[in-house]
Motif scaffolding. Structure first.
Motif, PDB file in Angstrom:
ATOM      1  N   ALA A  11      70.841  39.407  51.350  1.00  0.00           N
ATOM      2  CA  ALA A  11      70.112  40.079  52.426  1.00  0.00           C
ATOM      3  C   ALA A  11      70.992  40.254  53.661  1.00  0.00           C
ATOM      4  O   ALA A  11      70.979  41.313  54.306  1.00  0.00           O
ATOM      5  N   LEU A  14      73.414  42.995  53.244  1.00  0.00           N
ATOM      6  CA  LEU A  14      72.758  44.296  53.327  1.00  0.00           C
ATOM      7  C   LEU A  14      72.335  44.652  54.750  1.00  0.00           C
ATOM      8  O   LEU A  14      71.829  45.753  54.978  1.00  0.00           O
ATOM      9  N   ALA A  16      70.537  42.285  57.079  1.00  0.00           N
ATOM     10  CA  ALA A  16      69.510  41.461  57.714  1.00  0.00           C
ATOM     11  C   ALA A  16      70.145  40.469  58.682  1.00  0.00           C
ATOM     12  O   ALA A  16      71.166  39.859  58.368  1.00  0.00           O
ATOM     13  N   LYS A  51      65.570  42.160  61.772  1.00  0.00           N
ATOM     14  CA  LYS A  51      66.664  42.771  62.504  1.00  0.00           C
ATOM     15  C   LYS A  51      66.336  42.726  63.983  1.00  0.00           C
ATOM     16  O   LYS A  51      65.180  42.907  64.379  1.00  0.00           O
ATOM     17  N   ILE A  80      66.985  48.109  53.821  1.00  0.00           N
ATOM     18  CA  ILE A  80      67.342  46.774  53.341  1.00  0.00           C
ATOM     19  C   ILE A  80      66.406  46.351  52.217  1.00  0.00           C
ATOM     20  O   ILE A  80      66.835  45.817  51.187  1.00  0.00           O
ATOM     21  N   ASN A  83      67.276  48.281  49.024  1.00  0.00           N
ATOM     22  CA  ASN A  83      68.558  47.830  48.475  1.00  0.00           C
ATOM     23  C   ASN A  83      68.466  46.411  47.921  1.00  0.00           C
ATOM     24  O   ASN A  83      69.087  46.095  46.893  1.00  0.00           O
TER      25      ASN A  83
END
Length: 226
Positions: A11, A14, A16, A51, A80, A83
């Motif tokens: 995460a 990606l 986060a 985020k 996110i 993905n």
């Protein structure tokens, strides 16, 4: 076997800023129809990620930067989630993304009250990412209330993070409640009709502009818990 820490590392890669995990057992209080298992019957864990909004954006006198940042964060969190689901498939973990903002089905036109398919704020609390303030916003220890939330529902039981219980809104603090220009807050919930009618407007060209963030801006924990 993918561990919870492995999942959080994915995460983070990606995009986060923080990630936590909640077991399905922590959602017993969810209203009927809004439990994660109502959305995805195979759900065994909820993966929640944050985020951070750049903290100075909220101080801009013009409402456009704040509105723009919010919509960019919604899009980034949704990406996110998509993905992360795809990455977890490589480990035979199946996931379903929860929309960060819209669409959702539940809407009371008279009260201007909407409910997402899963409450992301409560999911974040259940995943150990913070507490709910009296302004009803998530407060993360490091980033304060300047966070936006995304989540996915997965069919695999993962080690859950401990729920935060070592900080809370300062006793007697009512800065957010007092700052609300339409008195939409009572320290427990928010009157969405009052809030929506004051905090945004539809521009003639078709986009929403957020015009009020007083409860977020005035919070003592806006930028973190010192």
């Amino acid at each position: 076997m993918l561990t919870s820490e492995d999942l959080k590392s994915i995460a983070a890669r990606l995009g986060a800023d923080r990630c936590g995990i909640a077991g399905i057992d922590r959602f017993a209080a969810a209203p009927s129809g809004f439990h994660p298992a109502d959305v995805y019957s195979k759900c065994k864990s909820v993966v929640v990620f944050l985020k951070r909004m750049p903290p100075e954006v909220i101080l801009a006198e013009n409402p456009v930067p704040y509105s723009h940042a919010a919509y960019q964060l919604y899009a980034a969190l949704d990406q996110i989630g998509l993905n992360l689901c795809n990455e977890l498939e490589k480990h035979r973990i199946h996931g379903v993304p929860v929309p960060t903002d819209v669409p959702y089905l539940s809407w009371d036109e008279k009260q201007k009250r909407g409910m997402g398919i899963v409450s992301l704020r409560h999911a974040a609390v259940n995943a150990g990412l913070g507490i709910l303030g009296r302004n009803t916003l998530l407060i993360n220890r490091d980033f304060g209330n300047m966070v936006y939330i995304g989540a996915i529902l997965i069919d695999t039981e993962m080690q859950a993070d401990p729920v935060i219980d070592d900080f809370a809104c300062p006793p007697g603090c009512s800065l957010c409640i007092d700052a609300c220009p339409v008195q939409a807050l009572d320290g427990i919930t928010v009157d969405q009709k009052l809030c929506r009618e004051n905090s945004s407007f539809l521009h003639p060209r078709g986009w929403d502009i957020y015009t009020c963030n007083a409860c977020r801006r005035e919070c003592l924990y806006r930028n973190g818990v010192g």
